[in-house]
Structures are given as C-alpha cells and as structure tokens.
Design an enzyme around this catalytic site. Structure first.
Site, mmCIF file in Angstrom:
data_model
loop_
_atom_site.group_PDB
_atom_site.id
_atom_site.type_symbol
_atom_site.label_atom_id
_atom_site.label_comp_id
_atom_site.label_asym_id
_atom_site.label_seq_id
_atom_site.Cartn_x
_atom_site.Cartn_y
_atom_site.Cartn_z
ATOM 1 N N HIS A 1 9.362 -0.862 -10.977
ATOM 2 C CA HIS A 1 10.819 0.004 -11.047
ATOM 3 C C HIS A 1 10.424 1.499 -11.112
ATOM 4 O O HIS A 1 11.222 2.099 -10.676
ATOM 5 C CB HIS A 1 11.494 -0.723 -12.446
ATOM 6 C CG HIS A 1 12.809 0.206 -12.560
ATOM 7 N ND1 HIS A 1 12.739 1.275 -13.056
ATOM 8 C CD2 HIS A 1 14.054 -0.385 -12.467
ATOM 9 C CE1 HIS A 1 14.311 1.766 -13.266
ATOM 10 N NE2 HIS A 1 14.789 0.693 -12.909
ATOM 11 N N GLU B 1 5.995 8.250 -8.189
ATOM 12 C CA GLU B 1 5.485 8.139 -6.793
ATOM 13 C C GLU B 1 4.373 7.041 -6.560
ATOM 14 O O GLU B 1 3.608 6.936 -7.914
ATOM 15 C CB GLU B 1 4.944 9.624 -6.605
ATOM 16 C CG GLU B 1 5.946 10.857 -6.566
ATOM 17 C CD GLU B 1 6.689 10.658 -5.290
ATOM 18 O OE1 GLU B 1 6.496 9.823 -4.391
ATOM 19 O OE2 GLU B 1 7.938 11.219 -5.380
ATOM 20 N N LEU C 1 11.443 -9.292 -13.165
ATOM 21 C CA LEU C 1 11.404 -10.476 -13.787
ATOM 22 C C LEU C 1 12.480 -11.495 -13.612
ATOM 23 O O LEU C 1 12.585 -12.568 -13.977
ATOM 24 C CB LEU C 1 11.245 -10.331 -15.533
ATOM 25 C CG LEU C 1 10.120 -9.511 -15.526
ATOM 26 C CD1 LEU C 1 9.712 -8.939 -17.283
ATOM 27 C CD2 LEU C 1 8.666 -9.999 -15.252
ATOM 28 N N GLY D 1 18.120 -9.490 -10.093
ATOM 29 C CA GLY D 1 19.110 -8.480 -10.272
ATOM 30 C C GLY D 1 19.555 -7.740 -9.212
ATOM 31 O O GLY D 1 19.070 -7.869 -7.888
ATOM 32 N N HIS E 1 17.985 -4.617 -8.048
ATOM 33 C CA HIS E 1 16.973 -4.127 -7.502
ATOM 34 C C HIS E 1 16.530 -5.183 -6.368
ATOM 35 O O HIS E 1 15.963 -4.865 -5.252
ATOM 36 C CB HIS E 1 15.988 -3.867 -8.306
ATOM 37 C CG HIS E 1 16.534 -2.759 -9.261
ATOM 38 N ND1 HIS E 1 17.133 -1.567 -8.691
ATOM 39 C CD2 HIS E 1 16.251 -2.362 -10.589
ATOM 40 C CE1 HIS E 1 17.259 -0.620 -9.602
ATOM 41 N NE2 HIS E 1 16.939 -1.071 -10.929
#
Length: 310
Positions: free
Chosen positions: A69, A105, A127, A130, A132
């Site tokens: 993330h 980065e 985990l 969702g 993302h």
C-alpha cells in the site's frame, strides 16, 4: 612339386591401408559415442539434418511483483524490503520486485514499466478483497499492455496468515499454552474497508485465529471505514468480563493505523505481521497459485480478475 610349395603366397594388407582403416573405424566409433549421454541414453541426432539441437534451458519464471500500500512511516518500507528478502532466500533466482499503490517509491506503474514486455505475477501485500485489490491493481496492470500480468489474490484469509498472527501475539506476551480462559480475548485490528468482501475476509480470519488460540474469542475491529473501532471493541469485551484483552495487528507493515491500534490495547499489543517467516511462504504460495490458475469456490464468479486464493 608339393602342394604347399605350389600354393601362391597370401597377400598382406599394405601398411598404409591398415592405418586408414583404423582411422575410419575410430572416427565412426567416436561419432556413435557422441550420441550417447553419460547416463547411457541416446541423444537426438539433429546433426544429420544440419539443425542444431533445441535448447533445453527453460524460460525464466515470471517476475513476482509484491504490491504494497505504502506509508509515510519509514519503518514500513524497511519492513516490506525485509519481507521480500525472505522471499528471495526461499526462491533463489526468482525476480522479486516491489511496487506501491501510493506514498512510497517505486510506485506500481513504474515497477511494471521496468519489466518491459515480460511476464509477471502481481501479489498484493493486502489482507482482504477491497478497492485496491479489485480496482487499483487491475487498473495499473491494464495500463501496462506490453506486460503479460497475472494478479494473485490478497494474502488473507489463509492458515499461514493465521500462523503469523499467532506468532506475533506470542512474541508480545500471549501465553503459548492459552486455551480459552474466561478472562482472555483478542481484538483483531484491521485497516477497514467499505467493501463487504473485505469485512467478510477479516471476520473469517478472526474465526480462524480463534480456533488457533483454542477457542479464545477474537473480535474484528477497524481503524477506519468500518465498525467497531478498536477502542469500542476493547470496551465491549471488558463489559463481558474479558479483562485480559490483547490486540493482534492485522497489518502487513507499521504505519499510522497500526500504531493507533496498538495504543488502544489494554494489554499485549502484537507487532504488524511484517517479515514473519509464514508471510514469506504465503507470498510464494499466492504466486504459485496464480501461475496455476487456482481459484477457490468461495470466490469463483465474483472476482474473475483474481486468479488465486486460499
């Protein structure tokens, strides 16, 4: 004149002809032996047609791109880097890379651009299912059309993830022999999501962790976007007589949410999952499942862009 005396003398083979014959025999024998491997098997005789033998070198395995993330906490990047070093130790020679959704980065588009037109498996260091996992990662893969990308499932739920959660709790002081005392309980602190699939994944992990702890109640709680919050879950357990409450950190790496969850713990607060050995094994499991096209019945038809899961 006797018969023996009248017989013609037998001609002997000239010396130079004998040498030539031996040379031809040696050359033919060498040619035949060149077709035999050390283990006694015969090699293909491609030289007869003038074509070189086909290469036996297998193509390189697709790169593993771990998708984190990202966090403003500098410890997060160090933790993820350590985790990927464990993965490389378990699978020497595998091209293991890192890309972030935000804040750090390399960002995922840059990581994918660096692979050019090769093959890659994108393994989310997330985990649950969702936004993302369902939107951002597939969009980044679609924006790199030259890359042949496969997207693996998120890390949870999975028994290896539960082993990492259990290990972190024990490190924080949870008694390894605890089998469900009336005063004990655990809050599984997760980031939170508005996606109902993400919440379902967290609840499933909580049930699996409860089983691993011998029946100790495990209540999922969230740092954002969902309820209950960690403090609310702790208070609710205390009201039910659970005075010894630990917080299990359902975060891949340190960050703001993980720190807030730990601060709300009245007792033991486990560290994020980080570079736990079970996490490295789980990354490779997701990678291998994606290559094999494994999709569980619980997700078939709902997340067709995910090609692997528990």
């Amino acid at each position: 004149m006797t018969e023996s005396a009248s017989a013609q003398p037998r001609e002997s083979l000239p010396l130079d002809s004998t040498a030539q014959l031996l040379t031809r025999i040696t050359a033919q024998l060498g040619t035949q032996l060149s077709h035999v491997s050390l283990n006694g098997t015969r090699r293909p005789m491609h030289h007869r047609t003038g074509r070189p033998a086909p290469s036996t070198t297998p193509p390189p395995a697709p790169a593993l791109v771990a998708v984190a993330h990202g966090s403003r906490d500098p410890q997060a990047l160090r933790t993820v880097t350590e985790l990927l070093e464990r993965v490389r130790e378990l699978r020497p020679g595998l091209d293991v890379r890192l890309g972030h959704i935000e804040l750090n980065e390399p960002l995922l588009p840059s990581a994918l651009a660096g692979l050019g037109s090769g093959d890659a498996v994108l393994v989310p260091l997330l985990l649950g299912r969702g936004h993302h996992v369902k939107r951002d990662i597939p969009a980044a893969a679609a924006a790199a059309p030259a890359l042949r990308a496969t997207i693996a499932a998120p890390l949870g739920p999975h028994p290896l993830l539960v082993e990492a959660l259990y290990g972190r709790l024990v490190e924080a002081g949870w008694p390894a022999g605890e089998t469900g005392g009336r005063s004990s309980a655990v809050v599984l602190a997760a980031a939170g999501s508005r996606d109902p699939d993400s919440a379902a994944d967290t609840r499933r992990t909580a049930r699996m962790l409860s089983e691993r702890l011998g029946g100790v109640p495990v209540v999922p709680a969230y740092a954002s976007a969902a309820t209950p919050t960690v403090p609310v879950a702790v208070r609710a357990l205390a009201a039910r007589g659970r005075s010894q409450v630990a917080v299990a950190s359902y975060f891949t790496a340190p960050g703001r949410f993980a720190a807030a969850a730990a601060a709300a713990a009245p007792g033991a607060a486990a560290a994020p999952l980080g570079a736990h050995p079970a996490m490295a094994r789980l990354l490779l499991r997701r990678y291998d499942q994606a290559l094999a096209g494994v999709l569980p019945a619980s997700e078939a038809g709902r997340n067709n862009h995910l090609l692997a899961s528990a």
